[in-house]
Design a protein around this motif. Structure first.
Motif, short mmCIF file in Angstrom:
data_model
loop_
_atom_site.label_atom_id
_atom_site.label_comp_id
_atom_site.label_asym_id
_atom_site.label_seq_id
_atom_site.Cartn_x
_atom_site.Cartn_y
_atom_site.Cartn_z
N MET A 99 30.97 -22.44 19.84
CA MET A 99 31.78 -23.44 19.77
C MET A 99 32.56 -24.01 18.25
O MET A 99 31.83 -23.88 17.39
CB MET A 99 31.20 -24.93 20.59
N ARG B 173 35.69 -23.44 23.02
CA ARG B 173 34.30 -22.69 23.53
C ARG B 173 34.78 -21.34 23.85
O ARG B 173 35.81 -20.86 24.41
CB ARG B 173 34.00 -23.39 24.62
N THR C 6 39.04 -28.55 20.22
CA THR C 6 37.77 -27.86 20.48
C THR C 6 37.85 -26.71 21.36
O THR C 6 38.56 -26.48 22.15
CB THR C 6 36.81 -28.84 21.62
N PHE D 1 38.04 -22.01 27.61
CA PHE D 1 37.02 -21.28 27.43
C PHE D 1 37.73 -19.90 26.93
O PHE D 1 38.64 -19.53 28.02
CB PHE D 1 36.11 -21.16 28.80
N ALA E 240 34.57 -18.20 17.91
CA ALA E 240 35.30 -19.61 18.23
C ALA E 240 36.32 -19.99 17.02
O ALA E 240 37.27 -20.41 17.22
CB ALA E 240 34.33 -20.58 18.71
N ASP F 84 30.12 -18.65 17.36
CA ASP F 84 30.56 -19.74 17.02
C ASP F 84 31.62 -19.05 15.74
O ASP F 84 32.56 -19.67 15.69
CB ASP F 84 29.44 -20.47 15.89
N SER G 280 28.58 -26.45 31.17
CA SER G 280 29.17 -26.85 30.00
C SER G 280 30.26 -27.77 30.00
O SER G 280 30.35 -28.94 29.37
CB SER G 280 29.80 -25.69 29.27
#
Length: 311
Positions: free
Chosen positions: A163, A151, A149, A255, A136, A133, A246
């Protein structure tokens, strides 16, 4: 006050826990000064690859406090918070799970580090977070995407899934079930069919007792060993399957792939397998990008979590 002005006025120490402790002062989402380590690397032959593995939780908390004090020496009054990224699941400051640092399981780590800092004259909040995390969050900050957002898969000893923004949910994506084969039991948690049991560095070494992961992929790329060629395909199918899951749960998007084993990723192969698994046109606007392993990103991400927790 703008985000840039607000963050520029905040001094936070970001700490990462992996093979060793690393800490740096972060001001305005940028590392300000040297990154310090504990313990200092002493060997290049692999003998001290993970010197923290047997360090008791209390000693680890004290080592972090000492490292923060070294980072902030002479500037202690500027410190507003400490963010700590670690390989495990953290809830309300308690480490619920930490397979690669088992001594931390159940530790009230936030309280432990806060007490250590207070004993050194720094009474500031401490915010532990999962290391994936934190990556990210660091990538979101460094790429100016704090309103997006993000990931990320981290490919290393274990497999992490991070994330940003943090949802507060359990995000043990490395333990996604990607195989129904009863023989797939190499995951460190003991579960069958897990992504980490296929892709994790530790799991690969257990699977190929006669070869290192580097040798496996070298043989696969040369197509000199059918067993290695088949495993390379399985490795990429597993990551594609977890990523497809996901996407089907949370939608398409960006991603990132990070960690020292991104060197094994064959992006065309991965994209091909993913395309075979995600067929709904509304979900095909995903993309994948490899980013270099960068401790500075983790440190910035840990600081971003600490800053946002205090807002």
């Amino acid at each position: 006050m703008s985000e840039a002005t607000s963050s520029a006025a905040t001094t936070i120490v970001g700490v990462t826990i992996s093979e060793r402790l690393l800490a740096g002062m972060v001001t305005g989402h940028v590392v300000d000064g040297p990154i310090l380590a504990f313990p200092e690397p002493r060997s290049t032959d692999g003998e001290d690859d993970n010197p923290l593995i047997e360090l008791p939780a209390d000693d680890l908390a004290n080592a972090i406090s000492d490292l923060v004090a070294r980072v902030m020496k002479g500037r202690e009054k500027e410190l507003k918070a400490v963010g700590i990224s670690l390989p495990g699941y953290v809830k309300n400051g308690v480490v619920e799970e930490a397979p690669n640092l088992p001594q931390l399981k159940g530790a009230r780590f936030r309280e432990m580090v806060m007490a250590g800092l207070a004993a050194r004259g720094m009474e500031v909040p401490v915010v532990p977070s999962n290391d994936a995390d934190a990556i990210a969050a660091g990538l979101a900050s460094q790429r100016g995407k704090l309103d997006s957002t993000i990931r990320v898969w981290t490919l290393g000893t274990g497999i992490g899934f991070g994330m940003y923004p943090f949802t507060g949910e359990v995000m043990e994506g490395g333990h996604s079930v990607v195989s129904l084969d009863d023989k797939e039991n190499y995951c460190g948690c003991g579960g069958r069919g897990h992504l980490e049991g296929i892709m994790g560095h530790r799991a690969m070494r257990l699977r190929f007792l006669d070869m290192e992961p580097e040798e496996v992929f070298e043989a696969a790329n040369k197509r000199s060993d059918a067993r290695c060629v088949e495993f390379k395909q399985l490795w990429h199918k597993a990551l594609a399957a977890a990523t497809a899951s996901s996407i089907h749960f949370a939608g398409a998007g960006k991603f990132y792939l990070s960690g020292y084993n991104v060197r094994f990723v064959d992006l065309p192969m991965l994209r091909d397998y993913l395309h075979q698994m995600v067929k709904m046109s509304s979900l095909q606007s995903y993309s994948m990008e490899i980013v270099a392993e960068d401790q500075e990103t983790r440190i910035v991400g840990a600081a971003v979590f600490a800053e946002q927790a205090e807002e």
